[in-house]
Design an enzyme around this catalytic site. Structure first.
Site: not given
Length: 346
Positions: A100, A224
């Protein structure tokens, strides 16, 4: 395709996405053929502290299995304690988020910040594997933090500390999503470790997924942003593999059917008040091939579910005889991602 007792049957994987891959989203993806889905990132500290919102992110239904729980942490001891609780839920995979790039995460030495803190990365992975009691542990990695690419080294650290597989996102922490993912480094990882590597990044069509597998040799492909408003990508991929042809983009009628089912799941999961904003976002995503940028203004003006369902009916009627071509897919996706892929902007 198997990882320990987990058989993916040559299917695609749904990526963890914050504020997106809730139970409703994962359920729809599974219904359309995703072989494995991931929860949005779950705070290991929050699990240990029995935080309500954290436990909500962690929860999943039996029908969603196989499922992976993704953890965010900077502490080997805390993550071990969290996994002691998580294994009671019987997930199929437990994942470490070391990818992230958000400053809200990296400032606490979590997510992508672990990429250049390799001692801590190793300690956390080992702690997770030791605590997981045989549940496979995956590690999601980016190429690096800034400019010195160390993804192969980090993938070896994951392997050496017992991870069952790694997921490689082909961008660095500082790369914007407008920059194409670098698949060459996914190939480098595949060629330098003995555990499976899953590829991730710049996959928006089933053909993209097949191309990534062919070019990199990766074990599987994680989707994603390409799955946002587009669970159909999983089914189309399966159809290409099984029948040798792409079934194409869905009709407006199929999209409306899925939207209605997705809204139903949202209401059950979140209640009508919270589900309403989430549903408006969904409609925007699902109709990206069938309307124009004025839809954003129309969605923002909507006050309740009745108005939302009326808008859905209007769009369905307007485009009942139209089917976008596969050739237009990348062009529409590119324009859409620039403007409204995420409700809060990317």
């Amino acid at each position: 395709m198997s990882i320990q007792n987990l058989n993916l049957q040559d299917k695609l994987i749904l990526a963890p996405m914050a504020d997106i891959t809730d139970s409703s989203f994962r359920t729809i993806a599974r219904e359309y053929g995703a072989g494995l889905t991931y929860t949005q990132m779950v705070s290991a500290k929050g699990v240990v502290e029995n935080d309500f919102n954290t436990l909500r992110y962690l929860a999943f239904q039996r029908s969603e299995k196989p499922i992976a729980v993704q953890l965010i942490t900077n502490d080997p001891v805390v993550v071990s304690e969290a996994i002691d609780e998580i294994i009671k839920y019987k997930p199929d995979v437990i994942d470490l988020n070391s990818s992230c790039p958000s400053r809200k995460i990296t400032q606490f030495n979590m997510g992508a910040a672990l990429l250049d803190n390799q001692q801590l990365l190793a300690e956390i992975i080992k702690s997770m594997v030791d605590s997981a009691k045989g549940i496979p542990v995956s590690v999601k990695l980016r190429l690096c933090r800034k400019n010195i690419i160390n993804v192969v080294e980090n993938a070896k650290i994951a392997e050496d500390n017992g991870a069952s597989f790694v997921i490689i996102h082909g961008r660095s922490e500082i790369d914007s999503y407008s920059k194409p993912a670098n698949w060459q480094w996914i190939k480098e990882v595949v060629e330098n470790i003995s555990i499976p590597a899953v590829g991730n990044g710049s996959v928006f069509t089933p053909v993209d997924a097949i191309k990534m597998k062919e070019e990199t040799g990766c074990f599987s492909v994680m989707i994603g942003r390409g799955a946002i408003g587009n669970p159909f990508i999983f089914k189309r991929y399966d159809t290409i593999l099984n029948e040798g042809k792409d079934s194409g983009l869905p009709s407006i009628q199929e999209i409306v059917t899925v939207i209605q089912r997705h809204i139903k799941y949202l209401k059950l999961e979140w209640g009508e008040f919270v589900a309403f904003d989430k549903a408006k976002r969904l409609v925007l995503w699902y109709f990206k091939y069938y309307t124009d940028e004025k839809l954003i203004e129309k969605i923002l003006a909507i006050k309740d579910f009745n108005e939302l369902h009326n808008l859905i009916a209007i769009i369905e009627n307007e485009f009942k005889d139209y089917l976008p071509s596969i050739e237009d897919e990348h062009k529409i996706d590119k324009l859409f991602r620039k403007k409204v892929v995420f409700w809060n902007g990317e």
